[in-house]
Design a protein around this motif. Structure first.
Motif, PDB file in Angstrom:
ATOM      1  N   ARG A 160       0.835  -1.204   0.000  1.00  0.00           N
ATOM      2  CA  ARG A 160       0.000   0.000   0.000  1.00  0.00           C
ATOM      3  C   ARG A 160       0.867   1.251   0.000  1.00  0.00           C
ATOM      4  O   ARG A 160       0.649   2.176  -0.788  1.00  0.00           O
ATOM      5  N   ASP A 161       1.882   1.284   0.854  1.00  0.00           N
ATOM      6  CA  ASP A 161       2.763   2.448   0.935  1.00  0.00           C
ATOM      7  C   ASP A 161       3.539   2.662  -0.362  1.00  0.00           C
ATOM      8  O   ASP A 161       3.711   3.802  -0.807  1.00  0.00           O
ATOM      9  N   ALA A 162       3.990   1.578  -0.987  1.00  0.00           N
ATOM     10  CA  ALA A 162       4.734   1.696  -2.252  1.00  0.00           C
ATOM     11  C   ALA A 162       3.839   2.274  -3.344  1.00  0.00           C
ATOM     12  O   ALA A 162       4.277   3.136  -4.123  1.00  0.00           O
ATOM     13  N   LEU A 163       2.599   1.834  -3.400  1.00  0.00           N
ATOM     14  CA  LEU A 163       1.678   2.367  -4.404  1.00  0.00           C
ATOM     15  C   LEU A 163       1.338   3.829  -4.106  1.00  0.00           C
ATOM     16  O   LEU A 163       1.308   4.668  -5.019  1.00  0.00           O
ATOM     17  N   ALA A 164       1.121   4.149  -2.851  1.00  0.00           N
ATOM     18  CA  ALA A 164       0.809   5.535  -2.475  1.00  0.00           C
ATOM     19  C   ALA A 164       1.972   6.471  -2.802  1.00  0.00           C
ATOM     20  O   ALA A 164       1.761   7.588  -3.287  1.00  0.00           O
ATOM     21  N   GLU A 165       3.197   6.016  -2.583  1.00  0.00           N
ATOM     22  CA  GLU A 165       4.374   6.829  -2.910  1.00  0.00           C
ATOM     23  C   GLU A 165       4.454   7.133  -4.404  1.00  0.00           C
ATOM     24  O   GLU A 165       4.987   8.171  -4.801  1.00  0.00           O
ATOM     25  N   ALA A 166       3.918   6.245  -5.225  1.00  0.00           N
ATOM     26  CA  ALA A 166       3.916   6.445  -6.680  1.00  0.00           C
ATOM     27  C   ALA A 166       2.695   7.253  -7.133  1.00  0.00           C
ATOM     28  O   ALA A 166       2.502   7.452  -8.326  1.00  0.00           O
ATOM     29  N   GLY A 167       1.874   7.694  -6.180  1.00  0.00           N
ATOM     30  CA  GLY A 167       0.731   8.530  -6.508  1.00  0.00           C
ATOM     31  C   GLY A 167      -0.589   7.805  -6.643  1.00  0.00           C
ATOM     32  O   GLY A 167      -1.620   8.426  -6.920  1.00  0.00           O
ATOM     33  N   PHE A 168      -0.599   6.484  -6.459  1.00  0.00           N
ATOM     34  CA  PHE A 168      -1.849   5.734  -6.532  1.00  0.00           C
ATOM     35  C   PHE A 168      -2.749   6.094  -5.352  1.00  0.00           C
ATOM     36  O   PHE A 168      -2.262   6.338  -4.237  1.00  0.00           O
ATOM     37  N   ASP A 169      -4.043   6.104  -5.590  1.00  0.00           N
ATOM     38  CA  ASP A 169      -5.041   6.270  -4.537  1.00  0.00           C
ATOM     39  C   ASP A 169      -5.513   4.869  -4.172  1.00  0.00           C
ATOM     40  O   ASP A 169      -6.222   4.220  -4.957  1.00  0.00           O
ATOM     41  N   VAL A 170      -5.090   4.383  -3.020  1.00  0.00           N
ATOM     42  CA  VAL A 170      -5.430   3.014  -2.605  1.00  0.00           C
ATOM     43  C   VAL A 170      -6.840   3.017  -2.018  1.00  0.00           C
ATOM     44  O   VAL A 170      -7.103   3.649  -1.007  1.00  0.00           O
ATOM     45  N   GLU A 171      -7.730   2.324  -2.696  1.00  0.00           N
ATOM     46  CA  GLU A 171      -9.137   2.257  -2.293  1.00  0.00           C
ATOM     47  C   GLU A 171      -9.405   1.127  -1.306  1.00  0.00           C
ATOM     48  O   GLU A 171     -10.322   1.207  -0.505  1.00  0.00           O
ATOM     49  N   ARG A 172      -8.620   0.070  -1.418  1.00  0.00           N
ATOM     50  CA  ARG A 172      -8.830  -1.108  -0.573  1.00  0.00           C
ATOM     51  C   ARG A 172      -7.486  -1.774  -0.331  1.00  0.00           C
ATOM     52  O   ARG A 172      -6.698  -1.947  -1.248  1.00  0.00           O
ATOM     53  N   ALA A 173      -7.225  -2.116   0.908  1.00  0.00           N
ATOM     54  CA  ALA A 173      -5.999  -2.828   1.272  1.00  0.00           C
ATOM     55  C   ALA A 173      -6.325  -3.699   2.480  1.00  0.00           C
ATOM     56  O   ALA A 173      -6.598  -3.187   3.557  1.00  0.00           O
ATOM     57  N   GLU A 174      -6.285  -4.997   2.264  1.00  0.00           N
ATOM     58  CA  GLU A 174      -6.638  -5.890   3.371  1.00  0.00           C
ATOM     59  C   GLU A 174      -5.773  -7.139   3.382  1.00  0.00           C
ATOM     60  O   GLU A 174      -5.384  -7.658   2.343  1.00  0.00           O
ATOM     61  N   THR A 175      -5.486  -7.583   4.577  1.00  0.00           N
ATOM     62  CA  THR A 175      -4.786  -8.850   4.765  1.00  0.00           C
ATOM     63  C   THR A 175      -5.831  -9.932   4.882  1.00  0.00           C
ATOM     64  O   THR A 175      -6.861  -9.761   5.533  1.00  0.00           O
ATOM     65  N   ARG A 176      -5.565 -11.034   4.224  1.00  0.00           N
ATOM     66  CA  ARG A 176      -6.448 -12.186   4.252  1.00  0.00           C
ATOM     67  C   ARG A 176      -5.626 -13.378   4.720  1.00  0.00           C
ATOM     68  O   ARG A 176      -4.454 -13.244   4.996  1.00  0.00           O
ATOM     69  N   THR A 177      -6.213 -14.535   4.787  1.00  0.00           N
ATOM     70  CA  THR A 177      -5.463 -15.722   5.171  1.00  0.00           C
ATOM     71  C   THR A 177      -4.377 -15.990   4.135  1.00  0.00           C
ATOM     72  O   THR A 177      -4.687 -16.292   2.995  1.00  0.00           O
ATOM     73  N   GLU A 178      -3.129 -15.802   4.500  1.00  0.00           N
ATOM     74  CA  GLU A 178      -1.964 -16.100   3.666  1.00  0.00           C
ATOM     75  C   GLU A 178      -1.743 -15.122   2.516  1.00  0.00           C
ATOM     76  O   GLU A 178      -0.712 -15.145   1.873  1.00  0.00           O
ATOM     77  N   THR A 179      -2.716 -14.274   2.207  1.00  0.00           N
ATOM     78  CA  THR A 179      -2.616 -13.360   1.077  1.00  0.00           C
ATOM     79  C   THR A 179      -3.041 -11.955   1.469  1.00  0.00           C
ATOM     80  O   THR A 179      -3.529 -11.723   2.577  1.00  0.00           O
ATOM     81  N   PHE A 180      -2.868 -11.021   0.529  1.00  0.00           N
ATOM     82  CA  PHE A 180      -3.444  -9.691   0.702  1.00  0.00           C
ATOM     83  C   PHE A 180      -4.134  -9.273  -0.587  1.00  0.00           C
ATOM     84  O   PHE A 180      -3.890  -9.834  -1.656  1.00  0.00           O
ATOM     85  N   ALA A 181      -5.013  -8.283  -0.475  1.00  0.00           N
ATOM     86  CA  ALA A 181      -5.728  -7.733  -1.615  1.00  0.00           C
ATOM     87  C   ALA A 181      -5.593  -6.225  -1.601  1.00  0.00           C
ATOM     88  O   ALA A 181      -5.716  -5.595  -0.543  1.00  0.00           O
ATOM     89  N   LEU A 182      -5.320  -5.664  -2.781  1.00  0.00           N
ATOM     90  CA  LEU A 182      -5.226  -4.208  -2.946  1.00  0.00           C
ATOM     91  C   LEU A 182      -5.992  -3.794  -4.186  1.00  0.00           C
ATOM     92  O   LEU A 182      -5.898  -4.469  -5.223  1.00  0.00           O
TER      93      LEU A 182
END
Length: 186
Positions: free
Chosen positions: A159-181
């Motif tokens: 999330r931080d890497a995308l935000a640093e590049a100017g992306f607007d992160v709408e969703r960021a969640e940790t799931r079992t073993e994975t994450f979704a952005l």
């Protein structure tokens, strides 16, 4: 951390629906694009086209981007949909013009390319407000599945890497073993 590339000799392991859909369903991947009418998308790290095929059913064009030509060979043998074009490229050097893509997605491959250069390149090729959807193995997982934990990123790092590049992160969640952005391009 990161930059582990899946061994193309194990490509057949990427074609197991019960395993793949356990971590990311087709509906989860397709859903964020539905409001934007899909358009022209890129699958970043498309591999054998397992998820590319799911998205291609809804999109005008999907570019299956993979750094390993062996993966494209496997995909061609399996059968590539007419609206899918295979592109051999590293994510940090995509062969698209500025703003060419309406969206991009990555399923379990972010850890293979995540670098400031690659993220800036994704931002460059996406149209302004284009959507980026990322599902990947999480550094918060136990490592029982997927790559070793020390080769993964946490959702907050991604999330931080995308935000640093100017992306607007709408969703960021940790799931079992994975994450979704889900993020919008600058």
């Amino acid at each position: 951390m990161g930059f582990h590339t899946f061994d193309a000799e194990g490509a057949d392991r990427l074609e197991r629906p019960a395993v793949r859909y356990r971590w990311v369903s087709a509906e989860e991947l397709i859903g964020p694009f539905a409001a934007d009418a899909f358009g022209v998308l890129a699958d970043l790290g498309s591999g054998t086209g397992f998820y590319t095929d799911d998205v291609a059913e809804h999109a005008e064009t999907v570019y299956g981007v993979d750094v390993q030509s062996e993966m494209h060979g496997y995909y061609r043998e399996k059968g590539v949909p007419d609206n899918v074009d295979l592109v051999a490229s590293d994510v940090s050097d995509l062969p698209f013009a500025d703003g060419d893509l309406d969206g991009a997605f990555s399923t379990m491959t972010y850890h293979e390319f995540a670098s400031p250069e690659a993220i800036d390149e994704i931002a460059r090729v996406l149209r302004s407000d284009g959507r980026l959807v990322v599902f990947d193995w999480s550094a918060d997982g136990d490592g029982e599945h997927g790559p070793p934990v020390d080769e993964r990123f946490s959702v907050s790092d991604a999330r931080d890497a995308l935000a640093e590049a100017g992306f607007d992160v709408e969703r960021a969640e940790t799931r079992t073993e994975t994450f979704a952005l889900v993020a919008r391009a600058p």
